[in-house]
Scaffold this motif. Structure first.
Motif, PDB file in Angstrom:
ATOM      1  N   ALA A  15       5.949 -11.731  -3.002  1.00 38.53           N
ATOM      2  CA  ALA A  15       5.523 -10.605  -2.169  1.00 38.53           C
ATOM      3  C   ALA A  15       6.591 -10.252  -1.148  1.00 38.53           C
ATOM      4  O   ALA A  15       7.365 -11.101  -0.716  1.00 38.53           O
ATOM      5  N   ILE A  16       6.611  -8.985  -0.803  1.00 41.52           N
ATOM      6  CA  ILE A  16       7.391  -8.515   0.333  1.00 41.52           C
ATOM      7  C   ILE A  16       6.426  -7.769   1.245  1.00 41.52           C
ATOM      8  O   ILE A  16       5.436  -7.197   0.773  1.00 41.52           O
ATOM      9  N   PRO A  17       6.687  -7.782   2.536  1.00 39.23           N
ATOM     10  CA  PRO A  17       5.808  -7.040   3.437  1.00 39.23           C
ATOM     11  C   PRO A  17       5.880  -5.538   3.137  1.00 39.23           C
ATOM     12  O   PRO A  17       6.964  -4.990   2.945  1.00 39.23           O
ATOM     13  N   THR A  18       4.737  -4.908   3.057  1.00 37.93           N
ATOM     14  CA  THR A  18       4.687  -3.474   2.789  1.00 37.93           C
ATOM     15  C   THR A  18       3.535  -2.859   3.570  1.00 37.93           C
ATOM     16  O   THR A  18       2.818  -3.547   4.285  1.00 37.93           O
ATOM     17  N   THR A  19       3.348  -1.584   3.413  1.00 34.31           N
ATOM     18  CA  THR A  19       2.278  -0.875   4.108  1.00 34.31           C
ATOM     19  C   THR A  19       0.968  -1.030   3.331  1.00 34.31           C
ATOM     20  O   THR A  19       0.994  -1.373   2.145  1.00 34.31           O
ATOM     21  N   PRO A  20      -0.168  -0.764   3.968  1.00 28.99           N
ATOM     22  CA  PRO A  20      -1.429  -0.788   3.216  1.00 28.99           C
ATOM     23  C   PRO A  20      -1.338   0.158   2.003  1.00 28.99           C
ATOM     24  O   PRO A  20      -0.796   1.254   2.100  1.00 28.99           O
ATOM     25  N   GLY A  23       1.528  -0.950  -2.896  1.00 30.48           N
ATOM     26  CA  GLY A  23       1.823  -1.791  -4.053  1.00 30.48           C
ATOM     27  C   GLY A  23       2.984  -1.271  -4.872  1.00 30.48           C
ATOM     28  O   GLY A  23       3.543  -0.205  -4.596  1.00 30.48           O
ATOM     29  N   ASN A  24       3.339  -2.043  -5.867  1.00 27.52           N
ATOM     30  CA  ASN A  24       4.466  -1.705  -6.729  1.00 27.52           C
ATOM     31  C   ASN A  24       4.335  -0.282  -7.275  1.00 27.52           C
ATOM     32  O   ASN A  24       3.255   0.206  -7.536  1.00 27.52           O
ATOM     33  N   HIS A  25       5.455   0.366  -7.437  1.00 31.67           N
ATOM     34  CA  HIS A  25       5.537   1.729  -7.985  1.00 31.67           C
ATOM     35  C   HIS A  25       4.941   2.784  -7.053  1.00 31.67           C
ATOM     36  O   HIS A  25       4.438   3.800  -7.517  1.00 31.67           O
ATOM     37  N   THR A  26       4.988   2.514  -5.757  1.00 32.45           N
ATOM     38  CA  THR A  26       4.542   3.511  -4.775  1.00 32.45           C
ATOM     39  C   THR A  26       5.688   3.789  -3.807  1.00 32.45           C
ATOM     40  O   THR A  26       6.646   3.005  -3.704  1.00 32.45           O
ATOM     41  N   ARG A  27       5.590   4.878  -3.098  1.00 27.03           N
ATOM     42  CA  ARG A  27       6.612   5.202  -2.086  1.00 27.03           C
ATOM     43  C   ARG A  27       6.648   4.123  -1.006  1.00 27.03           C
ATOM     44  O   ARG A  27       7.723   3.752  -0.528  1.00 27.03           O
ATOM     45  N   GLY A  28       5.477   3.618  -0.618  1.00 23.96           N
ATOM     46  CA  GLY A  28       5.433   2.567   0.390  1.00 23.96           C
ATOM     47  C   GLY A  28       6.191   1.323  -0.036  1.00 23.96           C
ATOM     48  O   GLY A  28       6.895   0.703   0.758  1.00 23.96           O
ATOM     49  N   PHE A  29       6.068   0.973  -1.302  1.00 24.58           N
ATOM     50  CA  PHE A  29       6.790  -0.190  -1.807  1.00 24.58           C
ATOM     51  C   PHE A  29       8.294   0.085  -1.827  1.00 24.58           C
ATOM     52  O   PHE A  29       9.097  -0.767  -1.455  1.00 24.58           O
TER      53      PHE A  29
END
Length: 74
Positions: A15-20, A23-29
């Motif tokens: 895991a890496i810290p990300t936004t709510p 998840g993978n394949h999202t802009r947040g990721f």
């Protein structure tokens, strides 16, 4: 065929810290993956996997234990 049916294998994830909802394949990721924290996580995991690989190549007893523990019929 799938080689993992015939011999031990490893498909690690971490895991890496990300936004709510980042998840993978999202802009947040994508945004999280370019941070220094994500880079440090990746280096830590990469180094650990390297040590594991070196041990499997240089420690015959360890490799035998891994192979003995593997049972494709489980």
């Amino acid at each position: 065929g799938n080689v993992t049916y015939e011999l031990p294998s490893l498909h690690p994830s971490y895991a890496i810290p990300t936004t709510p909802n980042g998840g993978n394949h999202t802009r947040g990721f994508t945004d999280a993956a370019r941070t220094n924290v994500a880079h440090e996580c990746t280096l830590r995991v990469s180094k650990a996997l390297t040590v594991l690989g070196i041990r499997a190549l240089t420690d015959e007893k360890f490799l035998k234990e891994v192979k003995d523990a593997f049972n494709p019929n489980k």
